[in-house]
Design an enzyme around this catalytic site. Structure first.
Site, PDB file in Angstrom:
ATOM      1  N   ASN A 168      -7.006   2.923  -0.641  1.00 61.94           N
ATOM      2  CA  ASN A 168      -7.618   2.763  -2.490  1.00 61.94           C
ATOM      3  C   ASN A 168      -8.675   1.972  -2.881  1.00 61.94           C
ATOM      4  OD1 ASN A 168      -7.548   4.413  -5.081  1.00 61.94           O
ATOM      5  ND2 ASN A 168      -4.591   4.157  -5.020  1.00 61.94           N
ATOM      6  N   TRP A 169      -9.607   2.422  -2.727  1.00 65.32           N
ATOM      7  CA  TRP A 169     -10.508   1.839  -3.955  1.00 65.32           C
ATOM      8  C   TRP A 169     -10.246   2.050  -5.877  1.00 65.32           C
ATOM      9  CZ3 TRP A 169     -15.693   3.916  -1.050  1.00 65.32           C
ATOM     10  CH2 TRP A 169     -15.698   2.940   0.454  1.00 65.32           C
ATOM     11  N   LYS A 170      -9.827   3.025  -5.972  1.00 68.10           N
ATOM     12  CA  LYS A 170      -9.624   2.198  -7.179  1.00 68.10           C
ATOM     13  C   LYS A 170     -10.844   3.372  -7.899  1.00 68.10           C
ATOM     14  CE  LYS A 170      -4.692   0.513  -6.853  1.00 68.10           C
ATOM     15  NZ  LYS A 170      -4.005  -0.028  -7.525  1.00 68.10           N
ATOM     16  N   GLY A 215      -4.569  -1.143  -1.761  1.00 70.95           N
ATOM     17  CA  GLY A 215      -5.588  -1.449  -2.834  1.00 70.95           C
ATOM     18  C   GLY A 215      -6.672  -2.388  -3.121  1.00 70.95           C
ATOM     19  N   GLY A 216      -6.340  -3.157  -3.544  1.00 66.41           N
ATOM     20  CA  GLY A 216      -6.907  -4.745  -3.783  1.00 66.41           C
ATOM     21  C   GLY A 216      -7.901  -5.071  -2.385  1.00 66.41           C
ATOM     22  N   SER A 243       0.822  -4.372  -3.268  1.00 62.04           N
ATOM     23  CA  SER A 243      -0.048  -5.519  -2.680  1.00 62.04           C
ATOM     24  C   SER A 243      -0.333  -6.300  -1.576  1.00 62.04           C
ATOM     25  CB  SER A 243       0.918  -6.976  -3.748  1.00 62.04           C
ATOM     26  OG  SER A 243       0.678  -6.871  -4.926  1.00 62.04           O
ATOM     27  N   GLU A 283      -0.383   4.889 -11.493  1.00 66.68           N
ATOM     28  CA  GLU A 283      -1.203   4.642 -12.801  1.00 66.68           C
ATOM     29  C   GLU A 283      -1.868   5.938 -13.070  1.00 66.68           C
ATOM     30  OE1 GLU A 283      -4.472   2.711 -10.070  1.00 66.68           O
ATOM     31  OE2 GLU A 283      -2.774   1.067  -9.985  1.00 66.68           O
ATOM     32  N   GLY A 326      -0.828  -4.248  -7.322  1.00 63.09           N
ATOM     33  CA  GLY A 326      -1.649  -5.467  -8.064  1.00 63.09           C
ATOM     34  C   GLY A 326      -0.880  -6.421  -8.767  1.00 63.09           C
ATOM     35  N   GLU A 380       5.611   3.323  -3.528  1.00 63.32           N
ATOM     36  CA  GLU A 380       4.272   2.422  -4.164  1.00 63.32           C
ATOM     37  C   GLU A 380       5.543   1.130  -5.056  1.00 63.32           C
ATOM     38  OE1 GLU A 380       0.510   2.140  -3.625  1.00 63.32           O
ATOM     39  OE2 GLU A 380       0.654   3.456  -5.134  1.00 63.32           O
ATOM     40  N   HIS A 403       0.007   8.773  -7.834  1.00 63.54           N
ATOM     41  CA  HIS A 403      -0.364   7.631  -7.608  1.00 63.54           C
ATOM     42  C   HIS A 403       0.707   7.328  -9.463  1.00 63.54           C
ATOM     43  CE1 HIS A 403      -1.848   3.443  -8.569  1.00 63.54           C
ATOM     44  NE2 HIS A 403      -2.130   3.573  -6.588  1.00 63.54           N
TER      45      HIS A 403
END
Ligand code: PGA
Length: 265
Positions: free
Chosen positions: A25-27, A248-249, A227, A113, A188, A182, A111
């Site tokens: 997930n590159w956001k 993600g990151g 994470s 976010e 993150g 999640e 998600h």
């Protein structure tokens, strides 16, 4: 028409539904040139890996670029968001038909976010989830508790509520879909639950699904997200109830993302 469309989705709907999956997930990150490098390095790095499905979830504007970059690879494509109407006056939104038209076989739904920053409630999330399925897109439903909910011992209650919101429309909701656990406090932050806690929570999610539909519960892939990095990936993602990861990151770094896929290969 692109040949890739549906290949991996078809694969996942077979008996081997619970093949391991790693989704990146590159956001809201990247640009044309960084994305070209990232996809190039990821596809080189993944090489012949066959038994882990890899899904890339770029920002919507880069979906066509990634679609073209992965067309001769085994990598699958998904979107981070979608609006649950076929067309119309919904300024700024993108429909499931548009995603399908651009070879997206997956879409993230729920998600944290989007739940928190964009105030998406459970009813709307359920609507998106079913709308995606109706249009042949596999929804990746993200669920998880906040830190406060965890501290108050409400994790199971929260997960049950988030799962049942999706069940309101159909007892077969989790056929041909993916769940990602999640914990919001892990996203993150560099913090993660212990692998055995993840194992236990995933077993609970599977039980919730089994209470409506046993077969779907056996087949549904339950990913862990929050994470995940190359250091913790093996210990968490190799648990028997964990069918892969939503990263993600660490998915923005090709070498690290490939290492995560390799460690569960
Ligand atoms: P993270 O994000 O790996 O950066 O914690 C995961 C996610 O939000 O899907």
């Amino acid at each position: 028409m692109f040949v890739k469309q549906g290949i991996f989705a078809a694969l996942l709907s077979e008996e081997d539904m619970r093949k391991k999956i790693v989704a990146g997930n590159w956001k809201m990150n990247g640009n044309s040139s960084s994305i070209k490098c990232l996809v190039h390095e990821v596809s080189l790095g993944l090489g012949q890996i066959d038994n882990v499905g890899c899904i890339l979830l770029p920002p919507t504007i880069y979906v066509p670029l990634v679609r073209d970059l992965i067309k001769d690879t085994k990598i699958s494509l998904g979107a981070q968001n979608m609006f649950p109407k076929e067309e119309g006056a919904f300024t700024g939104e993108v429909s499931a038909l548009m995603l399908k038209d651009n070879c997206c076989d997956y879409v993230l739904v729920g998600h944290s976010e989007r739940r928190i920053l964009f105030h998406e409630d459970e009813k709307f999330i359920a609507e998106k989830f079913h709308h995606a399925k109706e249009h042949g897109i596999i929804p990746i439903l993200c669920i998880g508790e906040t830190l406060a909910e965890r501290q108050e011992g409400q994790t199971k209650e929260v997960l049950a509520r988030q799962i049942s919101a999706v069940y309101k429309k159909s007892e077969n909701a989790f056929e041909n879909s993916i769940v990602a656990y999640e914990p919001v406090w892990a996203i993150g932050t560099g913090l993660t639950p212990e692998p055995n806690e993840v194992q236990e929570v995933h077993a609970y999610i599977r039980e919730l699904i089994a209470s409506k539909n046993k077969e779907a519960a056996e087949k549904v892939s339950i990913l862990y997200g929050g994470s995940v990095n190359k250091k913790n990936a093996h210990s968490i993602l190799s648990m028997s109830n964990v069918d892969g990861g939503l990263v993600g990151g660490a998915s923005l770094n090709a070498a690290q993302f490939v290492e995560i896929v390799q460690c569960i290969n």
